[in-house]
Design a protein around this motif. Structure first.
Motif, PDB file in Angstrom:
ATOM      1  N   ALA A  19     -50.742 -33.186 -15.614  1.00  0.00           N
ATOM      2  CA  ALA A  19     -49.174 -32.669 -15.729  1.00  0.00           C
ATOM      3  C   ALA A  19     -48.816 -32.342 -17.085  1.00  0.00           C
ATOM      4  N   GLY A  20     -47.818 -31.874 -17.202  1.00  0.00           N
ATOM      5  CA  GLY A  20     -47.135 -31.491 -18.521  1.00  0.00           C
ATOM      6  C   GLY A  20     -46.332 -32.863 -19.120  1.00  0.00           C
ATOM      7  N   GLY A  21     -46.002 -33.633 -18.268  1.00  0.00           N
ATOM      8  CA  GLY A  21     -45.259 -34.862 -18.942  1.00  0.00           C
ATOM      9  C   GLY A  21     -43.841 -34.363 -19.431  1.00  0.00           C
ATOM     10  N   MET A  22     -43.143 -33.711 -18.798  1.00  0.00           N
ATOM     11  CA  MET A  22     -41.979 -33.081 -18.998  1.00  0.00           C
ATOM     12  C   MET A  22     -40.838 -34.197 -18.420  1.00  0.00           C
ATOM     13  N   LEU A  23     -39.927 -34.637 -18.868  1.00  0.00           N
ATOM     14  CA  LEU A  23     -38.999 -35.629 -18.485  1.00  0.00           C
ATOM     15  C   LEU A  23     -37.653 -34.968 -18.379  1.00  0.00           C
ATOM     16  N   ALA A  24     -37.414 -33.962 -17.424  1.00  0.00           N
ATOM     17  CA  ALA A  24     -36.680 -32.749 -17.638  1.00  0.00           C
ATOM     18  C   ALA A  24     -35.622 -32.556 -16.468  1.00  0.00           C
ATOM     19  N   PRO A  25     -34.847 -33.647 -16.200  1.00  0.00           N
ATOM     20  CA  PRO A  25     -34.108 -33.744 -14.953  1.00  0.00           C
ATOM     21  C   PRO A  25     -32.952 -32.448 -14.735  1.00  0.00           C
ATOM     22  N   TYR A  26     -32.296 -32.312 -15.959  1.00  0.00           N
ATOM     23  CA  TYR A  26     -31.373 -31.198 -15.938  1.00  0.00           C
ATOM     24  C   TYR A  26     -32.058 -29.824 -15.866  1.00  0.00           C
ATOM     25  N   CYS A  27     -33.131 -29.641 -16.342  1.00  0.00           N
ATOM     26  CA  CYS A  27     -33.823 -28.290 -16.211  1.00  0.00           C
ATOM     27  C   CYS A  27     -34.428 -28.120 -14.595  1.00  0.00           C
ATOM     28  N   GLU A  28     -34.889 -29.256 -14.230  1.00  0.00           N
ATOM     29  CA  GLU A  28     -35.498 -29.320 -12.771  1.00  0.00           C
ATOM     30  C   GLU A  28     -34.394 -28.838 -11.698  1.00  0.00           C
ATOM     31  N   VAL A  52     -32.689 -34.901  -7.064  1.00  0.00           N
ATOM     32  CA  VAL A  52     -33.721 -34.860  -7.995  1.00  0.00           C
ATOM     33  C   VAL A  52     -33.181 -35.054  -9.358  1.00  0.00           C
ATOM     34  N   LEU A  53     -32.185 -34.491  -9.824  1.00  0.00           N
ATOM     35  CA  LEU A  53     -31.485 -34.795 -10.970  1.00  0.00           C
ATOM     36  C   LEU A  53     -31.109 -36.114 -11.167  1.00  0.00           C
ATOM     37  N   GLN A  54     -30.618 -36.674 -10.075  1.00  0.00           N
ATOM     38  CA  GLN A  54     -29.717 -37.851 -10.189  1.00  0.00           C
ATOM     39  C   GLN A  54     -31.188 -39.185 -10.174  1.00  0.00           C
ATOM     40  N   LEU A  55     -32.013 -38.937  -9.436  1.00  0.00           N
ATOM     41  CA  LEU A  55     -33.190 -39.871  -9.478  1.00  0.00           C
ATOM     42  C   LEU A  55     -34.331 -39.773 -10.648  1.00  0.00           C
ATOM     43  N   GLY A  56     -34.036 -38.289 -11.247  1.00  0.00           N
ATOM     44  CA  GLY A  56     -34.761 -38.106 -12.429  1.00  0.00           C
ATOM     45  C   GLY A  56     -34.064 -38.891 -13.610  1.00  0.00           C
ATOM     46  N   LEU A  57     -32.682 -38.888 -13.554  1.00  0.00           N
ATOM     47  CA  LEU A  57     -31.980 -39.544 -14.803  1.00  0.00           C
ATOM     48  C   LEU A  57     -32.320 -41.108 -14.817  1.00  0.00           C
ATOM     49  N   PHE A 104     -30.460 -24.924 -24.737  1.00  0.00           N
ATOM     50  CA  PHE A 104     -30.946 -26.080 -25.263  1.00  0.00           C
ATOM     51  C   PHE A 104     -30.295 -27.336 -24.436  1.00  0.00           C
ATOM     52  N   PHE A 105     -31.351 -27.992 -23.898  1.00  0.00           N
ATOM     53  CA  PHE A 105     -31.012 -29.377 -23.097  1.00  0.00           C
ATOM     54  C   PHE A 105     -31.472 -30.461 -23.983  1.00  0.00           C
ATOM     55  N   ALA A 106     -30.456 -31.103 -24.682  1.00  0.00           N
ATOM     56  CA  ALA A 106     -30.620 -32.028 -25.714  1.00  0.00           C
ATOM     57  C   ALA A 106     -30.866 -33.368 -25.178  1.00  0.00           C
ATOM     58  N   GLY A 107     -30.526 -33.573 -23.855  1.00  0.00           N
ATOM     59  CA  GLY A 107     -30.786 -35.180 -23.266  1.00  0.00           C
ATOM     60  C   GLY A 107     -32.111 -35.253 -22.626  1.00  0.00           C
ATOM     61  N   GLU A 108     -33.112 -34.359 -22.689  1.00  0.00           N
ATOM     62  CA  GLU A 108     -34.154 -34.331 -22.056  1.00  0.00           C
ATOM     63  C   GLU A 108     -35.386 -34.926 -22.922  1.00  0.00           C
ATOM     64  N   ALA A 109     -36.665 -35.116 -22.452  1.00  0.00           N
ATOM     65  CA  ALA A 109     -37.598 -35.852 -23.350  1.00  0.00           C
ATOM     66  C   ALA A 109     -38.926 -35.422 -22.782  1.00  0.00           C
ATOM     67  N   HIS A 110     -40.212 -35.913 -23.190  1.00  0.00           N
ATOM     68  CA  HIS A 110     -41.328 -35.648 -22.719  1.00  0.00           C
ATOM     69  C   HIS A 110     -42.356 -36.674 -23.165  1.00  0.00           C
ATOM     70  N   LEU A 111     -43.573 -36.883 -22.611  1.00  0.00           N
ATOM     71  CA  LEU A 111     -44.519 -37.718 -22.847  1.00  0.00           C
ATOM     72  C   LEU A 111     -45.963 -37.033 -22.924  1.00  0.00           C
ATOM     73  N   LEU A 126     -41.353 -37.769 -13.672  1.00  0.00           N
ATOM     74  CA  LEU A 126     -39.885 -37.899 -13.688  1.00  0.00           C
ATOM     75  C   LEU A 126     -39.353 -38.962 -12.327  1.00  0.00           C
ATOM     76  N   LEU A 127     -39.930 -38.741 -11.443  1.00  0.00           N
ATOM     77  CA  LEU A 127     -39.191 -39.516 -10.362  1.00  0.00           C
ATOM     78  C   LEU A 127     -40.023 -40.716  -9.889  1.00  0.00           C
ATOM     79  N   ALA A 128     -41.433 -40.913 -10.508  1.00  0.00           N
ATOM     80  CA  ALA A 128     -42.038 -42.256  -9.866  1.00  0.00           C
ATOM     81  C   ALA A 128     -41.248 -43.422 -10.100  1.00  0.00           C
ATOM     82  N   PRO A 129     -40.401 -43.467 -11.403  1.00  0.00           N
ATOM     83  CA  PRO A 129     -39.693 -44.812 -11.390  1.00  0.00           C
ATOM     84  C   PRO A 129     -38.990 -45.074 -10.323  1.00  0.00           C
ATOM     85  N   ALA A 130     -38.075 -44.173 -10.031  1.00  0.00           N
ATOM     86  CA  ALA A 130     -36.807 -44.282  -8.920  1.00  0.00           C
ATOM     87  C   ALA A 130     -37.597 -44.569  -7.564  1.00  0.00           C
ATOM     88  N   LEU A 131     -38.654 -44.204  -7.367  1.00  0.00           N
ATOM     89  CA  LEU A 131     -39.380 -44.260  -6.350  1.00  0.00           C
ATOM     90  C   LEU A 131     -39.850 -45.901  -5.987  1.00  0.00           C
TER      91      LEU A 131
END
Ligand SMILES: Cc1cc2nc3c(=O)[nH]c(=O)nc-3n(C[C@H](O)[C@H](O)[C@H](O)COP(=O)(O)OP(=O)(O)OC[C@H]3O[C@@H](n4cnc5c(N)ncnc54)[C@H](O)[C@@H]3O)c2cc1C
Length: 328
Positions: A43-52, A60-65, A130-137, A303-308
């Protein structure tokens, strides 16, 4: 009540972590001899709910946040909060406008702003989002950290696990076997994703860059020590055979369009992961004869494993409360 998690990919590790945090006795059974060797390894490790949201639903956006928040609280040292930069060549400006129209919480950036965010891309692109609120790991580092936390918290791992020969008694099994569940869960399919790692010591990027293109979109996720993860194709097949020549060429050509110095980079790894997905590409918690399954993480596993995992924990907590009421 002992909960067995079957599969130590990102779904299994995050679910185990959430259950451990809520006081459940957890054991993890993994078919391989390491954690995170399945689709999660690639995986890329992008935590990008807004882009997704560009290609996924509002859910997906809400669970991603929710997921992003979980990662920031759980592994703060592993999360790089630098946002995401979306770019396109001048001829593909329509792609950028379409992306902007389908997403939110972004700002348009011009050549100066792009150069301020990513000095090595200065003068190369005139417009971006630019999506300033996103992150990656880094997925491999993050999974190692989760594994260490789980071990420290007393979670038992059984590796090279074969359920046919090593039956154990337990109260509930959570199936987190990713693409392996295609054989048992109706409607689950595989979506092949090809990726590669480049080493380029003369380019520095701080955040994931997505280059839009009508046929060959690309993302580049920076790692430590001059490494960059490039991805990824989306091919309807549960086939994890080696990367195709055409895919490799297209990813490399697009990388050179981001920065010509990628032409001098070294290809240090290629890989292929099969994303488990349902027809609507939405992950689910499903009841099974042995307990529950966390399935269909598609392109959003990190992105979504924590919500699940939170959904699983809430169901099990409710079962525990119901059990206590009955026996009272
Ligand atoms: C190229 C690529 C890029 C991606 N980029 C991103 C991204 O940037 N952000 C994001 O959020 N998602 C991304 N994804 C999606 C993400 O990788 C997947 O959604 C996720 O890895 C699926 O995780 P999983 O735990 O369900 O499956 P897996 O990671 O495959 O884990 C399943 C585990 O179960 C084990 N197992 C199988 N059968 C058994 C059994 N019978 N008993 C015990 N263990 C068993 C396997 O060995 C494996 O360890 C990407 C995927 C790909 C392919």
């Amino acid at each position: 009540m002992t909960i067995v998690i079957k599969g130590a990919g990102i779904a299994g590790l995050v679910t185990a972590h959430e259950l451990m945090r809520r006081g459940f006795a957890v054991e993890v059974h993994e078919r391989a001899d390491v954690v995170g060797g399945g689709a999660s390894h690639f995986a890329g490790g992008m935590l990008a709910p807004y882009c997704e949201r560009e290609a996924a639903t509002e859910t997906v956006l809400q669970l991603g946040l929710q997921g992003l928040d979980w990662w920031r609280r759980t592994l703060p040292g592993e999360i790089i909060n630098k946002g995401t930069l979306i770019l396109a060549q001048p001829r593909d400006m329509a792609e950028l406008s379409r992306f902007a129209a389908r997403t939110r919480d972004h700002q348009w950036v011009d050549a100066d702003a792009i150069a301020a965010l990513e000095p090595d891309l200065g003068g190369r692109f005139h417009k971006g989002l630019f999506f300033a609120g996103e992150a990656h790991l880094d997925p491999r580092r993050a999974m190692k950290r989760l594994y260490e936390n789980l071990r420290e918290g007393g979670v038992l791992f059984r590796f090279s696990y074969n359920e046919k020969t090593q039956a154990h008694t337990h109260d509930c099994t959570i199936d987190c076997t990713g693409p392996a569940a295609i054989e048992t869960l109706p409607g689950l399919r595989g979506v092949r994703g090809e990726m590669l790692y480049l080493h380029a010591s003369d380019i520095a990027l701080s955040r994931p860059i997505r280059l839009l293109h009508p046929r060959h979109p690309l993302y580049i996720v920076p790692r430590r020590h001059g490494l960059f993860m490039l991805g990824a194709t989306m091919i309807e097949a549960a086939d994890n055979g080696p990367i195709a020549v055409r895919s490799l060429m297209e990813l490399l050509i697009m990388a050179c369009a981001v920065h010509p110095s990628f032409g001098e980079a070294r290809v240090v790894e290629t890989g292929v992961g099969v994303r488990p997905a349902f027809a609507d590409n939405m992950p689910r918690v499903i009841e099974t004869p042995d307990g529950l399954a966390v399935a269909g993480m598609h392109r959003h596993g990190f992105l979504l494993a924590p919500a699940l995992a939170q959904q699983v924990a809430e169901r099990l907590q409710q079962q525990r409360i119901n059990g206590e009421r009955k026996s009272a």
